[in-house]
Design a protein around this motif. Structure first.
Motif: not given
Length: 120
Positions: A16-17, A19, A67-69, A82, A84-85
């Motif tokens: 999942g994700s 933020r 995966r991260f931003t 953010q 993700n994964s």
């Protein structure tokens, strides 16, 4: 004095994700750099990602690349992460930090942290 307040943590299933947000307050907030760190139980705090406030230049730990931003909104004095994964290995307390000057070697303002728990 800069105050940093994180939000957005919680419980999420693997894959999942989430933020995370970090809102900064303080007179004339103009950091050199903002960063995200994390600390898992029984482990030392580790670097996750950082962004240079002036030009949006970013860097990431190898464990989260792709995966991260990290991003920032200058108008809102807010930095985001953010994620993700997500996997169980990402479970930790996530901290936002600010480095006020390029001449500092360490971040000099820290938030209180937000818990991220990833269930397998």
């Amino acid at each position: 004095q800069v105050q940093l307040v994180e939000s957005g943590g919680g419980l999420v299933q693997a894959g999942g994700s989430l933020r995370l947000s970090c809102a900064a307050s303080g007179r004339s907030f103009r950091p050199y750099k903002m960063g995200w760190f994390r600390q898992a139980p029984g482990q030392e705090r580790e670097f996750v990602s950082a962004i240079r406030w002036s030009d949006n230049s970013t860097n990431y730990a190898d464990s989260v690349k792709g995966r991260f931003t990290i991003s920032r909104d200058k108008a809102r004095n807010t930095v985001y992460l953010q994620m993700n994964s997500l996997s169980a290995e990402d479970t930790a307390v996530y901290y936002c930090a600010a480095k006020s000057s390029v001449f500092l070697t360490a971040y000099d303002s820290w938030g209180q942290g937000t818990q991220v728990t990833v269930s397998a």
